[in-house]
Motif scaffolding. Structure first.
Motif, PDB file in Angstrom:
ATOM      1  N   VAL A 156       0.759  -1.214   0.064  1.00 38.04           N
ATOM      2  CA  VAL A 156       0.041   0.177  -0.044  1.00 38.04           C
ATOM      3  C   VAL A 156       0.926   1.300  -0.062  1.00 38.04           C
ATOM      4  O   VAL A 156       1.727   1.333   0.732  1.00 38.04           O
ATOM      5  CB  VAL A 156      -0.816   0.017   1.326  1.00 38.04           C
ATOM      6  N   ILE A 157       0.712   2.085  -0.910  1.00 39.04           N
ATOM      7  CA  ILE A 157       1.281   3.653  -0.948  1.00 39.04           C
ATOM      8  C   ILE A 157       0.785   4.463   0.039  1.00 39.04           C
ATOM      9  O   ILE A 157      -0.207   4.901  -0.225  1.00 39.04           O
ATOM     10  CB  ILE A 157       1.450   3.820  -2.413  1.00 39.04           C
ATOM     11  N   GLY A 158       1.746   4.896   0.955  1.00 39.81           N
ATOM     12  CA  GLY A 158       1.130   6.026   1.890  1.00 39.81           C
ATOM     13  C   GLY A 158       2.292   5.846   2.833  1.00 39.81           C
ATOM     14  O   GLY A 158       3.055   5.026   3.123  1.00 39.81           O
ATOM     15  N   ALA A 159       2.167   6.942   3.730  1.00 36.87           N
ATOM     16  CA  ALA A 159       3.092   7.210   4.840  1.00 36.87           C
ATOM     17  C   ALA A 159       3.020   6.294   6.025  1.00 36.87           C
ATOM     18  O   ALA A 159       3.843   5.836   6.326  1.00 36.87           O
ATOM     19  CB  ALA A 159       2.991   8.690   5.288  1.00 36.87           C
ATOM     20  N   ALA A 160       1.693   5.860   6.150  1.00 41.06           N
ATOM     21  CA  ALA A 160       1.689   4.830   7.284  1.00 41.06           C
ATOM     22  C   ALA A 160       2.318   3.385   6.920  1.00 41.06           C
ATOM     23  O   ALA A 160       2.563   2.916   7.917  1.00 41.06           O
ATOM     24  CB  ALA A 160       0.144   4.454   7.314  1.00 41.06           C
ATOM     25  N   SER A 161       2.410   3.207   5.696  1.00 42.26           N
ATOM     26  CA  SER A 161       3.239   1.835   5.529  1.00 42.26           C
ATOM     27  C   SER A 161       4.554   2.176   5.167  1.00 42.26           C
ATOM     28  O   SER A 161       5.387   1.136   5.363  1.00 42.26           O
ATOM     29  CB  SER A 161       2.364   1.362   4.144  1.00 42.26           C
ATOM     30  N   LEU A 162       4.933   3.278   4.626  1.00 45.40           N
ATOM     31  CA  LEU A 162       6.270   3.320   4.596  1.00 45.40           C
ATOM     32  C   LEU A 162       7.017   3.722   5.573  1.00 45.40           C
ATOM     33  O   LEU A 162       8.482   3.647   5.407  1.00 45.40           O
ATOM     34  CB  LEU A 162       6.501   4.667   3.400  1.00 45.40           C
ATOM     35  N   ILE A 163       6.412   4.354   6.724  1.00 48.16           N
ATOM     36  CA  ILE A 163       7.240   4.696   7.913  1.00 48.16           C
ATOM     37  C   ILE A 163       7.802   3.533   8.405  1.00 48.16           C
ATOM     38  O   ILE A 163       8.890   3.576   9.110  1.00 48.16           O
ATOM     39  CB  ILE A 163       6.354   5.416   8.714  1.00 48.16           C
TER      40      ILE A 163
END
Length: 271
Positions: free
Chosen positions: A166-173
């Protein structure tokens, strides 16, 4: 004949009707306004898809709204080739493939921006991906809202290292050592053999089932208002008929009148 409308019981009925009708109409207009807003957003997104438009600085589009999502942005910075990620299970023209997601560090020092440099067919394979440009570059593309797992058709968990669901800050963090912007950009012109990823509408916008639910609720509230008026007239007419029958002696004594009124659903008149 209509003096019964001034009795306490009918006062309660009249007040209920007077309050119910505007409440139903206001609720219906609110639902209609939500549907019209969805239509406006859908038209705006169609215009964005048909015309690339002039790119704007990314800072002017953040934080993203339904109006700014999909707008063209221009960002200058440098790619982080050491933290490139692949996003598997993404379809383009009915073909399964994967996105190439590379972090761009803006020159102005703002948090890193996830950039989808393009799409490739087949299983996710880093060997198929061309390296990102070195040095400072200017990237132009459409800004997208963060994804949610419900929006993704492909795998979202249990992926090997170097892949993201999933592309988003919640997963990239969880996979990056630095903060990122809670949005992502898909480039307008992808480097071959990659293909540019088309703009997608953010969740909850456009003419989807939720929008048509708002239209259905609009009709329901207007029907409720009309039904309230209809029932009021029906009860009044039934009351008038019963009182007229009583005056003509067609209804025996008071107890029988009350039984007849009870069967009709009308409130009993005062003695």
């Amino acid at each position: 004949m209509y003096r019964f409308l001034l009795t306490p019981r009918w006062w309660a009925i009249n007040v209920f009707v007077i309050l119910a009708i505007p409440v139903c109409l206001i609720a219906g207009m609110w639902q209609l306004g939500r549907f019209e807003h969805q239509v406006d957003v859908h038209r705006h997104q169609q215009k964005q898809a048909e015309s690339a438009g002039e790119p704007r600085p990314l800072a002017d589009l953040l934080p993203l709204t339904t109006e700014t999502a999909g707008e063209q942005a221009e960002v200058t910075g440098s790619f982080d080739a050491d933290h490139q990620l692949l996003v598997p299970g993404r379809r383009l023209d009915d073909t399964s493939g994967f996105y190439v997601l590379t972090m761009l560090h803006p020159a102005d020092g703002t948090p890193a921006l996830p950039v989808v440099r393009g799409w490739l067919p087949g299983a996710a394979d880093a060997a198929l991906v061309p390296p990102p440009p070195a040095g400072e570059v200017t990237v132009t593309g459409a800004v997208q809202a963060p994804e949610s797992p419900a929006e993704v058709d492909g795998p979202t968990g249990g992926l090997p290292s170097g892949q993201l669901g999933v592309i988003g800050a919640a997963s990239l963090i969880n996979v990056l050592p630095y903060p990122v912007t809670d949005a992502w950009l898909t480039v307008r012109d992808a480097e071959g053999p990659m293909r540019a990823v088309p703009v997608t509408a953010p969740s909850g916008t456009g003419l989807d089932m939720d929008a048509f639910q708002n239209l259905g609720y609009t009709a329901e509230w207007f029907v409720f208002a009309a039904f309230t008026v209809f029932m009021w007239f029906r009860l009044v007419r039934r009351e008038v008929e019963l009182r007229r029958d009583a005056e003509l002696g067609l209804i025996p004594p008071q107890q029988s009148r009350e039984d007849a009124l009870a069967r009709s659903g009308s409130p009993a008149p005062p003695a």
